[in-house]
Write an enzyme that holds these catalytic residues in place. Structure first.
Site, PDB file in Angstrom:
ATOM      1  N   ASP A  66       0.835  -1.119  -0.093  1.00 37.31           N
ATOM      2  CA  ASP A  66      -0.028   0.029  -0.035  1.00 37.31           C
ATOM      3  C   ASP A  66       0.849   1.282  -0.082  1.00 37.31           C
ATOM      4  O   ASP A  66       1.710   1.401   0.553  1.00 37.31           O
ATOM      5  CB  ASP A  66      -0.959   0.036   1.216  1.00 37.31           C
ATOM      6  CG  ASP A  66      -1.926   1.032   1.143  1.00 37.31           C
ATOM      7  OD1 ASP A  66      -1.701   2.267   0.992  1.00 37.31           O
ATOM      8  OD2 ASP A  66      -3.284   0.495   1.273  1.00 37.31           O
ATOM      9  N   TYR A 159      -7.156  16.374  -6.135  1.00 34.62           N
ATOM     10  CA  TYR A 159      -6.461  15.408  -7.281  1.00 34.62           C
ATOM     11  C   TYR A 159      -5.370  16.041  -8.019  1.00 34.62           C
ATOM     12  O   TYR A 159      -4.089  15.424  -7.956  1.00 34.62           O
ATOM     13  CB  TYR A 159      -7.303  14.776  -8.247  1.00 34.62           C
ATOM     14  CG  TYR A 159      -6.757  13.949  -9.145  1.00 34.62           C
ATOM     15  CD1 TYR A 159      -6.240  12.548  -8.835  1.00 34.62           C
ATOM     16  CD2 TYR A 159      -6.680  14.159 -10.552  1.00 34.62           C
ATOM     17  CE1 TYR A 159      -5.573  11.844  -9.728  1.00 34.62           C
ATOM     18  CE2 TYR A 159      -5.917  13.725 -11.569  1.00 34.62           C
ATOM     19  CZ  TYR A 159      -5.276  12.285 -11.128  1.00 34.62           C
ATOM     20  OH  TYR A 159      -4.726  11.588 -12.109  1.00 34.62           O
ATOM     21  N   LYS A 163      -1.305  15.261  -7.713  1.00 40.06           N
ATOM     22  CA  LYS A 163      -0.240  14.920  -8.870  1.00 40.06           C
ATOM     23  C   LYS A 163       1.140  15.876  -9.094  1.00 40.06           C
ATOM     24  O   LYS A 163       2.075  15.383  -8.978  1.00 40.06           O
ATOM     25  CB  LYS A 163      -1.076  14.924 -10.262  1.00 40.06           C
ATOM     26  CG  LYS A 163      -2.227  13.772 -10.307  1.00 40.06           C
ATOM     27  CD  LYS A 163      -1.729  12.197  -9.918  1.00 40.06           C
ATOM     28  CE  LYS A 163      -0.789  11.568 -10.755  1.00 40.06           C
ATOM     29  NZ  LYS A 163      -0.445  10.144 -10.523  1.00 40.06           N
ATOM     30  N   VAL A 189      -2.668  13.039 -20.549  1.00 42.89           N
ATOM     31  CA  VAL A 189      -4.213  13.844 -20.361  1.00 42.89           C
ATOM     32  C   VAL A 189      -5.155  12.901 -20.088  1.00 42.89           C
ATOM     33  O   VAL A 189      -4.903  11.653 -19.497  1.00 42.89           O
ATOM     34  CB  VAL A 189      -4.369  14.686 -21.656  1.00 42.89           C
ATOM     35  CG1 VAL A 189      -3.446  15.715 -21.944  1.00 42.89           C
ATOM     36  CG2 VAL A 189      -4.461  13.639 -22.991  1.00 42.89           C
TER      37      VAL A 189
HETATM   38  P1  NAP Z   1      -7.184   3.732 -11.490  1.00 34.41           P
HETATM   39  O1  NAP Z   1      -7.864   2.565 -12.345  1.00 34.41           O
HETATM   40  O2  NAP Z   1      -8.126   4.161 -10.472  1.00 34.41           O
HETATM   41  O3  NAP Z   1      -6.004   3.150 -10.899  1.00 34.41           O
HETATM   42  C1  NAP Z   1      -5.515   3.493  -9.743  1.00 34.41           C
HETATM   43  C2  NAP Z   1      -4.527   2.606  -9.110  1.00 34.41           C
HETATM   44  O4  NAP Z   1      -3.768   3.208  -7.906  1.00 34.41           O
HETATM   45  C3  NAP Z   1      -5.299   1.241  -8.687  1.00 34.41           C
HETATM   46  O5  NAP Z   1      -4.469   0.213  -8.839  1.00 34.41           O
HETATM   47  C4  NAP Z   1      -5.457   1.407  -7.099  1.00 34.41           C
HETATM   48  O6  NAP Z   1      -5.286   0.400  -6.547  1.00 34.41           O
HETATM   49  C5  NAP Z   1      -3.993   2.318  -7.043  1.00 34.41           C
HETATM   50  N1  NAP Z   1      -4.001   2.885  -5.592  1.00 34.41           N
HETATM   51  C6  NAP Z   1      -4.808   3.845  -5.209  1.00 34.41           C
HETATM   52  N2  NAP Z   1      -4.452   4.180  -3.901  1.00 34.41           N
HETATM   53  C7  NAP Z   1      -3.441   3.354  -3.532  1.00 34.41           C
HETATM   54  C8  NAP Z   1      -2.986   3.050  -2.346  1.00 34.41           C
HETATM   55  N3  NAP Z   1      -3.080   4.027  -1.178  1.00 34.41           N
HETATM   56  N4  NAP Z   1      -1.839   1.926  -2.099  1.00 34.41           N
HETATM   57  C9  NAP Z   1      -1.495   1.373  -3.339  1.00 34.41           C
HETATM   58  N5  NAP Z   1      -2.202   1.374  -4.496  1.00 34.41           N
HETATM   59  C10 NAP Z   1      -3.340   2.584  -4.420  1.00 34.41           C
HETATM   60  O7  NAP Z   1      -6.900   5.127 -12.173  1.00 34.41           O
HETATM   61  P2  NAP Z   1      -6.098   4.902 -13.619  1.00 34.41           P
HETATM   62  O8  NAP Z   1      -6.525   5.740 -14.597  1.00 34.41           O
HETATM   63  O9  NAP Z   1      -5.535   3.687 -14.096  1.00 34.41           O
HETATM   64  O10 NAP Z   1      -4.716   5.696 -13.024  1.00 34.41           O
HETATM   65  C11 NAP Z   1      -3.481   5.139 -12.993  1.00 34.41           C
HETATM   66  C12 NAP Z   1      -2.443   6.164 -12.963  1.00 34.41           C
HETATM   67  O11 NAP Z   1      -2.447   7.277 -14.153  1.00 34.41           O
HETATM   68  C13 NAP Z   1      -2.537   7.277 -11.662  1.00 34.41           C
HETATM   69  O12 NAP Z   1      -1.238   7.634 -11.226  1.00 34.41           O
HETATM   70  C14 NAP Z   1      -3.360   8.695 -12.148  1.00 34.41           C
HETATM   71  O13 NAP Z   1      -3.245   9.562 -11.524  1.00 34.41           O
HETATM   72  C15 NAP Z   1      -2.792   8.509 -13.684  1.00 34.41           C
HETATM   73  N6  NAP Z   1      -3.479   9.208 -14.691  1.00 34.41           N
HETATM   74  C16 NAP Z   1      -4.546   8.996 -14.992  1.00 34.41           C
HETATM   75  C17 NAP Z   1      -5.490   9.813 -15.913  1.00 34.41           C
HETATM   76  C18 NAP Z   1      -6.878   9.143 -16.532  1.00 34.41           C
HETATM   77  O14 NAP Z   1      -7.458   9.829 -17.123  1.00 34.41           O
HETATM   78  N7  NAP Z   1      -7.350   8.112 -16.146  1.00 34.41           N
HETATM   79  C19 NAP Z   1      -4.932  10.832 -16.479  1.00 34.41           C
HETATM   80  C20 NAP Z   1      -3.569  11.386 -16.006  1.00 34.41           C
HETATM   81  C21 NAP Z   1      -2.975  10.367 -15.212  1.00 34.41           C
HETATM   82  P3  NAP Z   1      -6.899  -0.156  -5.975  1.00 34.41           P
HETATM   83  O15 NAP Z   1      -7.361  -1.029  -7.088  1.00 34.41           O
HETATM   84  O16 NAP Z   1      -6.625  -1.001  -4.683  1.00 34.41           O
HETATM   85  O17 NAP Z   1      -7.974   1.020  -5.782  1.00 34.41           O
END
Ligand code: NAP
Length: 323
Positions: A66, A159, A163, A189
């Site tokens: 975690d 959020y 970041k 993005v």
């Molecule tokens: P997501 O599906 O919500 O994935 C987030 C991941 O982080 C999940 O595996 C979650 O685990 C894990 N996580 C959250 N809190 C945690 C903690 N305390 N300890 C360990 N793991 C934790 O979202 P995603 O879109 O794939 O995001 C992945 C990355 O891309 C993130 O860094 C996000 O900021 C970045 N990002 C996303 C977007 C977008 O539009 N989707 C855009 C730019 C950047 P659980 O499954 O256990 O919750």
């Protein structure tokens, strides 16, 4: 399979981007480790990967870790050549206390970096966000590039702040205490593209499900860049192995930004069969459209992303298939 001697840790294999990244690494012949907050989620990952054609799971292992605890990070990074730090909290709604996001984002990233440095990992690729690039400067007549930074002292959502604070902390760590560990940062993005194994994220839930099911009934005065999750996984792997990527950040975007009105219009035109619940949305003024450049990723990493339309339609198709 050309890369069987390299081991890569992907943090957050349960996430939308995490699972696509694990999939591509396995397809390319890497040894892959992934962290999960709870090992009980292992089966969801295996099922999703099986649906995508992975049959041999001998190259994938799981570690429970975690971001808010020191436990097991040394075990997670052990024997890894590279670490892709993808995990970070990304809820659809901001919590009341911004520290619920800032602390795991920043302290979690620092835990991953410290453990990586101490274990002799060659390079960490951090998934930051365009949130850390383009959320405080006036957008008028400005094309955002990797030179831009969101000002952490501006009024920001939790959020976006999480970041920005995390990416800043990580660059500072590398400069002062990195001891030779390499860092590359990806600033995506809005990430769209296909949800595999039913694994979605806030971006899909808000901008695709929200529009298709009609809960989005007003156009926010806001535009977003769009990028396909398959291309974001690909750019992480490119940044992991390209010598020129060390010490650099890369904006990952397909092309111009879109409003939610534009997304709704795309679905109505290209997928009328899904459009019955789409609410009438109003266009927004051109002055609110952000511009961002993907030139650096294209030039240095030879990254060639899919179009925003392909990304959004792939999201819609995968979600409608599941419902
Ligand atoms: P997501 O599906 O919500 O994935 C987030 C991941 O982080 C999940 O595996 C979650 O685990 C894990 N996580 C959250 N809190 C945690 C903690 N305390 N300890 C360990 N793991 C934790 O979202 P995603 O879109 O794939 O995001 C992945 C990355 O891309 C993130 O860094 C996000 O900021 C970045 N990002 C996303 C977007 C977008 O539009 N989707 C855009 C730019 C950047 P659980 O499954 O256990 O919750």
């Amino acid at each position: 399979m050309e890369n069987t001697n390299k081991t890569v840790l992907v943090t957050g294999g349960t996430g939308f981007l995490g699972i696509h990244t694990v999939l591509q690494l396995l397809q390319q012949g890497y040894e892959v480790k992934t962290t999960l907050r709870s090992l009980s989620k292992k089966d969801t990952i295996i099922k999703a990967l099986e649906e995508e054609g992975i049959a041999d799971f001998s190259h994938l292992s799981f570690v429970e870790a975690d971001l808010t605890s020191d436990n097991n990070w040394d075990e997670a990074v052990k024997d890894c050549d590279y670490v892709l730090h993808v995990a970070s909290p990304f809820p659809a709604q901001d919590p009341r206390d911004e520290n619920e996001l800032i602390i795991p984002a920043r302290d979690g990233a620092l835990r991953v970096l410290k453990a990586s440095r101490d274990a002799g990992v060659k390079r960490v690729v951090l998934t930051s966000s365009f949130a850390a690039v383009g959320y405080s400067k006036d957008i008028k007549d400005h094309i955002f590039t990797e030179e831009d930074w969101t000002d952490v002292n501006a009024e920001l959502s939790a959020y976006i702040k999480s970041k920005t604070v995390a990416e800043k902390a990580v660059w500072e760590f590398i400069e002062k205490e990195g001891n030779g560990l390499e860092l590359s940062v990806i600033n995506p993005v809005g990430i769209f593209g296909p949800a595999i194994g039913g694994i979605t994220s806030a971006s899909l839930d808000i901008a695709v499900s929200g529009i298709l099911n009609g809960t989005m009934n007003q156009t926010p005065v806001f535009t977003m860049g769009v990028v396909d999750v398959r291309d974001v996984a690909d750019i992480h792997i490119k940044a992991m192995i390209d010598p020129k990527a060390a010490g650099e950040r890369f904006i990952a975007t397909s092309n111009d930004a879109m409003s939610f009105y534009d997304v709704a219009e795309l679905f109505k035109k290209e997928r009328p069969q899904y459009a019955e619940n789409i609410q009438p949305l109003e266009p927004i003024d051109k002055e609110f459209y952000k511009e961002m450049s993907n030139e650096k990723a294209k030039t240095i990493l030879h990254w060639n992303p899919r179009s925003r339309e392909e990304a959004l339609l792939a999201s819609a198709d995968s979600l409608m298939k599941k419902s």
